[in-house]
Write a protein that holds these residues in place. Sequence first.
Motif, PDB file in Angstrom:
ATOM      1  N   LEU A  22       0.821  -1.205   0.000  1.00  0.00           N
ATOM      2  CA  LEU A  22       0.000   0.000   0.000  1.00  0.00           C
ATOM      3  C   LEU A  22       0.859   1.261   0.000  1.00  0.00           C
ATOM      4  O   LEU A  22       0.534   2.247  -0.669  1.00  0.00           O
ATOM      5  CB  LEU A  22      -0.927  -0.012   1.219  1.00  0.00           C
ATOM      6  CG  LEU A  22      -1.959  -1.136   1.209  1.00  0.00           C
ATOM      7  CD1 LEU A  22      -2.748  -1.159   2.510  1.00  0.00           C
ATOM      8  CD2 LEU A  22      -2.902  -0.996   0.021  1.00  0.00           C
ATOM      9  N   ARG A  25       2.277   1.698  -3.365  1.00  0.00           N
ATOM     10  CA  ARG A  25       1.216   2.202  -4.235  1.00  0.00           C
ATOM     11  C   ARG A  25       0.979   3.693  -4.004  1.00  0.00           C
ATOM     12  O   ARG A  25       0.780   4.454  -4.940  1.00  0.00           O
ATOM     13  CB  ARG A  25      -0.067   1.417  -3.951  1.00  0.00           C
ATOM     14  CG  ARG A  25      -1.313   1.968  -4.590  1.00  0.00           C
ATOM     15  CD  ARG A  25      -1.283   1.835  -6.094  1.00  0.00           C
ATOM     16  NE  ARG A  25      -2.495   2.351  -6.701  1.00  0.00           N
ATOM     17  CZ  ARG A  25      -2.552   3.465  -7.426  1.00  0.00           C
ATOM     18  NH1 ARG A  25      -1.451   4.164  -7.647  1.00  0.00           N
ATOM     19  NH2 ARG A  25      -3.690   3.877  -7.936  1.00  0.00           N
ATOM     20  N   CYS A  29       2.188   7.391  -7.449  1.00  0.00           N
ATOM     21  CA  CYS A  29       1.702   8.567  -8.158  1.00  0.00           C
ATOM     22  C   CYS A  29       2.652   9.746  -7.974  1.00  0.00           C
ATOM     23  O   CYS A  29       2.995  10.440  -8.911  1.00  0.00           O
ATOM     24  CB  CYS A  29       0.326   8.991  -7.651  1.00  0.00           C
ATOM     25  SG  CYS A  29      -0.861   7.673  -7.477  1.00  0.00           S
ATOM     26  N   ARG A  32       5.579  11.549  -1.430  1.00  0.00           N
ATOM     27  CA  ARG A  32       4.767  11.955  -0.278  1.00  0.00           C
ATOM     28  C   ARG A  32       5.582  11.798   0.990  1.00  0.00           C
ATOM     29  O   ARG A  32       6.489  10.993   1.051  1.00  0.00           O
ATOM     30  CB  ARG A  32       3.541  11.056  -0.143  1.00  0.00           C
ATOM     31  CG  ARG A  32       2.542  11.192  -1.249  1.00  0.00           C
ATOM     32  CD  ARG A  32       1.392  10.211  -1.039  1.00  0.00           C
ATOM     33  NE  ARG A  32       0.659  10.026  -2.262  1.00  0.00           N
ATOM     34  CZ  ARG A  32      -0.265  10.884  -2.703  1.00  0.00           C
ATOM     35  NH1 ARG A  32      -0.534  11.964  -2.016  1.00  0.00           N
ATOM     36  NH2 ARG A  32      -0.897  10.664  -3.847  1.00  0.00           N
ATOM     37  N   TRP A  40      -3.478   9.337   2.696  1.00  0.00           N
ATOM     38  CA  TRP A  40      -3.849   8.957   1.331  1.00  0.00           C
ATOM     39  C   TRP A  40      -4.423   7.548   1.292  1.00  0.00           C
ATOM     40  O   TRP A  40      -5.438   7.288   0.646  1.00  0.00           O
ATOM     41  CB  TRP A  40      -2.625   9.048   0.410  1.00  0.00           C
ATOM     42  CG  TRP A  40      -2.955   8.773  -1.022  1.00  0.00           C
ATOM     43  CD1 TRP A  40      -3.416   9.674  -1.937  1.00  0.00           C
ATOM     44  CD2 TRP A  40      -2.894   7.499  -1.693  1.00  0.00           C
ATOM     45  NE1 TRP A  40      -3.636   9.047  -3.143  1.00  0.00           N
ATOM     46  CE2 TRP A  40      -3.329   7.718  -3.019  1.00  0.00           C
ATOM     47  CE3 TRP A  40      -2.520   6.219  -1.307  1.00  0.00           C
ATOM     48  CZ2 TRP A  40      -3.389   6.694  -3.961  1.00  0.00           C
ATOM     49  CZ3 TRP A  40      -2.591   5.204  -2.247  1.00  0.00           C
ATOM     50  CH2 TRP A  40      -3.020   5.448  -3.559  1.00  0.00           C
ATOM     51  N   ILE A  41      -3.789   6.644   2.000  1.00  0.00           N
ATOM     52  CA  ILE A  41      -4.286   5.267   2.011  1.00  0.00           C
ATOM     53  C   ILE A  41      -5.664   5.214   2.644  1.00  0.00           C
ATOM     54  O   ILE A  41      -6.586   4.563   2.135  1.00  0.00           O
ATOM     55  CB  ILE A  41      -3.303   4.342   2.757  1.00  0.00           C
ATOM     56  CG1 ILE A  41      -1.998   4.210   1.976  1.00  0.00           C
ATOM     57  CG2 ILE A  41      -3.930   2.967   2.995  1.00  0.00           C
ATOM     58  CD1 ILE A  41      -0.921   3.405   2.694  1.00  0.00           C
ATOM     59  N   SER A  44      -8.136   6.772   0.213  1.00  0.00           N
ATOM     60  CA  SER A  44      -8.350   5.954  -0.979  1.00  0.00           C
ATOM     61  C   SER A  44      -9.185   4.719  -0.685  1.00  0.00           C
ATOM     62  O   SER A  44      -9.833   4.178  -1.563  1.00  0.00           O
ATOM     63  CB  SER A  44      -7.011   5.500  -1.553  1.00  0.00           C
ATOM     64  OG  SER A  44      -6.298   6.610  -2.033  1.00  0.00           O
ATOM     65  N   SER A  45      -9.145   4.282   0.551  1.00  0.00           N
ATOM     66  CA  SER A  45      -9.935   3.099   0.905  1.00  0.00           C
ATOM     67  C   SER A  45     -11.275   3.505   1.504  1.00  0.00           C
ATOM     68  O   SER A  45     -11.974   2.656   2.063  1.00  0.00           O
ATOM     69  CB  SER A  45      -9.171   2.256   1.918  1.00  0.00           C
ATOM     70  OG  SER A  45      -9.101   2.914   3.162  1.00  0.00           O
ATOM     71  N   ALA A  48     -11.763   2.545   5.079  1.00  0.00           N
ATOM     72  CA  ALA A  48     -11.852   1.143   5.491  1.00  0.00           C
ATOM     73  C   ALA A  48     -10.535   0.704   6.117  1.00  0.00           C
ATOM     74  O   ALA A  48     -10.508  -0.169   6.973  1.00  0.00           O
ATOM     75  CB  ALA A  48     -12.188   0.258   4.301  1.00  0.00           C
ATOM     76  N   LEU A  49      -9.464   1.299   5.700  1.00  0.00           N
ATOM     77  CA  LEU A  49      -8.159   0.959   6.254  1.00  0.00           C
ATOM     78  C   LEU A  49      -7.666   2.071   7.164  1.00  0.00           C
ATOM     79  O   LEU A  49      -7.930   3.249   6.910  1.00  0.00           O
ATOM     80  CB  LEU A  49      -7.139   0.749   5.124  1.00  0.00           C
ATOM     81  CG  LEU A  49      -7.502  -0.292   4.078  1.00  0.00           C
ATOM     82  CD1 LEU A  49      -6.400  -0.374   3.031  1.00  0.00           C
ATOM     83  CD2 LEU A  49      -7.725  -1.638   4.720  1.00  0.00           C
TER      84      LEU A  49
END
Lengths: 119, 119
Positions: A22, A25, A29, A32, A40-41, A44-45, A48-49
């Motif tokens: 993750l 990933r 882009c 960071r 961001w993670i 993006s989820s 959920a995460l």
Amino acid sequence: MKETGRQQPDRAVLLQGTLDMLVLRALSCSARHGYDIARWIEESSADALEVEEGSLYPALHRMERKGWISAEWGQSAANRRAKFYKLTRAGRAQLTVEIREWELLVRAISQVLHSPATE
Amino acid sequence: MKETGRQQPDRAVLLQGTLDMLVLRALSCSARHGYDIARWIEESSADALEVEEGSLYPALHRMERKGWISAEWGQSAANRRAKFYKLTRAGRAQLTVEIREWELLVRAISQVLHSPATE
DNA sequence: CGCTCTCCCCTCGAATGTCTAGGGAAGAGT
DNA sequence: ACTCTTCCCTAGACATTCGAGGGGAGAGCG
């Protein structure tokens, strides 16, 4: 301490091994800093995460040691000192590998879960 | 150590936390003994997954302690002494929970992986 | 009969990675 | 001045997996 029983980590968070993917990933882009990677993670989820800082920073250092990412101090959007990470060439390759393995695993587990009623 | 390069754990095996779910799933059809559980999972995944005995047996004991499975000695198909495990009611419930969480996780990670190119 | 193979159980120690729970600095907003 | 948020970090506990062992006992074969 068990009778209170409020217990098991319901936020569940991550399986061991997925965090690296993750993070890679997140950096695929743009560069960071750590705090931003976590946000961001999560975003993006759709929340959920959850990325704990106590997991994230050790992971970043690990990955830097492995040569997957490289760091550089800079200035954040909020005008603070921040360490920016970006993918190395090896890191980009690693992301590809990890995604492939992740998908194989998901497929394999899915097969087991939906395996025909077996004797 | 990169020129030899033949090595990373290509067998990949499992992510921490998925083994319990797979074992519960293996027992959801019928009672099985440990050795058989391993074979069943491997076969159901078309050999994509490998279940190490050094992981399996501790997992079985753990799950028995948690009351998800119960054990009973018996005779295997090959006519050997074997410990048969079956799901308890709690174990069946746990399987449901774990599958749900697994699917949430897969979905969440998928979102992150396929997240639109982000700024 | 002795031999090897497979089945079947188990444990230990190392390795890995995560979480909780801290600590701290420094800009922004009131 | 004060608090909030952003940003970095570490230490210790914990859980789980893996590799490498060890062992017993039936089956099949020469």
